[in-house]
Design a protein around this motif. Sequence first.
Motif, PDB file in Angstrom:
ATOM      1  N   TYR A  94       3.066   2.932  -1.615  1.00  0.00           N
ATOM      2  CA  TYR A  94       2.921   3.339  -3.009  1.00  0.00           C
ATOM      3  C   TYR A  94       2.724   2.057  -3.811  1.00  0.00           C
ATOM      4  O   TYR A  94       3.667   1.276  -3.986  1.00  0.00           O
ATOM      5  CB  TYR A  94       4.167   4.088  -3.483  1.00  0.00           C
ATOM      6  N   ALA A 118      -0.337   6.203  -2.616  1.00  0.00           N
ATOM      7  CA  ALA A 118      -0.441   6.599  -4.012  1.00  0.00           C
ATOM      8  C   ALA A 118      -0.469   5.361  -4.881  1.00  0.00           C
ATOM      9  O   ALA A 118      -0.089   4.273  -4.441  1.00  0.00           O
ATOM     10  CB  ALA A 118       0.731   7.503  -4.420  1.00  0.00           C
ATOM     11  N   ILE A 120       1.088   4.014  -8.519  1.00  0.00           N
ATOM     12  CA  ILE A 120       2.129   4.278  -9.506  1.00  0.00           C
ATOM     13  C   ILE A 120       1.907   3.331 -10.681  1.00  0.00           C
ATOM     14  O   ILE A 120       1.956   2.112 -10.519  1.00  0.00           O
ATOM     15  CB  ILE A 120       3.541   4.075  -8.909  1.00  0.00           C
ATOM     16  N   ARG A 190       5.566  10.445  -8.497  1.00  0.00           N
ATOM     17  CA  ARG A 190       4.110  10.619  -8.491  1.00  0.00           C
ATOM     18  C   ARG A 190       3.666  11.478  -9.674  1.00  0.00           C
ATOM     19  O   ARG A 190       2.648  11.210 -10.313  1.00  0.00           O
ATOM     20  CB  ARG A 190       3.669  11.249  -7.183  1.00  0.00           C
ATOM     21  N   GLY A 194       1.922   8.762 -11.463  1.00  0.00           N
ATOM     22  CA  GLY A 194       0.833   8.624 -10.505  1.00  0.00           C
ATOM     23  C   GLY A 194      -0.517   8.465 -11.186  1.00  0.00           C
ATOM     24  O   GLY A 194      -0.767   9.007 -12.260  1.00  0.00           O
ATOM     25  N   SER A 195      -1.388   7.706 -10.536  1.00  0.00           N
ATOM     26  CA  SER A 195      -2.757   7.496 -11.006  1.00  0.00           C
ATOM     27  C   SER A 195      -3.698   7.847  -9.861  1.00  0.00           C
ATOM     28  O   SER A 195      -3.416   7.499  -8.709  1.00  0.00           O
ATOM     29  CB  SER A 195      -2.956   6.038 -11.434  1.00  0.00           C
ATOM     30  N   HIS A 203      -6.639  12.056  -3.491  1.00  0.00           N
ATOM     31  CA  HIS A 203      -5.996  10.983  -2.732  1.00  0.00           C
ATOM     32  C   HIS A 203      -6.607  10.948  -1.336  1.00  0.00           C
ATOM     33  O   HIS A 203      -6.672  11.972  -0.664  1.00  0.00           O
ATOM     34  CB  HIS A 203      -4.497  11.214  -2.637  1.00  0.00           C
ATOM     35  N   LEU A 207      -0.005  12.171   0.960  1.00  0.00           N
ATOM     36  CA  LEU A 207       1.033  11.467   0.206  1.00  0.00           C
ATOM     37  C   LEU A 207       2.349  11.488   0.931  1.00  0.00           C
ATOM     38  O   LEU A 207       3.202  10.624   0.707  1.00  0.00           O
ATOM     39  CB  LEU A 207       1.192  12.105  -1.172  1.00  0.00           C
TER      40      LEU A 207
END
Length: 208
Positions: A94, A118, A120, A190, A194-195, A203, A207
Amino acid sequence: MHNQPWTAARLVAFDLEGTGSQDREDEAILEVGAVPLPGGRPDVQGAYDSIVNPGRHIPRRPWSPPGLTNDVLASAPSLEHITPELTALLDGAYIVGHNVHVDWRLLSLRCPGIRPAALIDTLKLARRVHEGKRSLTALLDRYQLTDEVTKLVGGQPHRALWDAAGAGLLLGKLLGDLPGGGALTVAGLRDVAGSPLGDDGEHPVPLF
């Protein structure tokens, strides 16, 4: 994993310095910094940073990172040389950063083999918590973290390792000011910070 506390995720704070988006497809990475966040706190012993030789002359611009002159960059390793170390740190992690999608755009362009779990974004989180200035340096000043960042990693703002460590420290402080933030799960982190990893919002890897 998704129901565990957010601190259980493999979090790595990351920042890079580049030549600028005006270079479009020719934008080069000049410096990278990464700081693992086990338990949500920076692990300086596991941190990694490197300047990067862009392979060409870089004109000085008002936003150029301090200290990254052409003479300094000429003696740095190439991006290809450091990519294995970056991949080991970031692949499947992440990635935490301030306005992280900007760094991810260039990193994914130059190192397409890195596939994080992910992104962040501490800027996205700050927008939920605070009004007014939301730059990394302004937020670190607000939380009285500026000196702590410098003590942890040295350097100065707008250099990759300093900014990465700053984002890592800021994450926990912002979550502490978010109602219920201290009890967030990995999935909750997330959701609030999350972005997307791609232009389509999808994604590229699972995840959880």
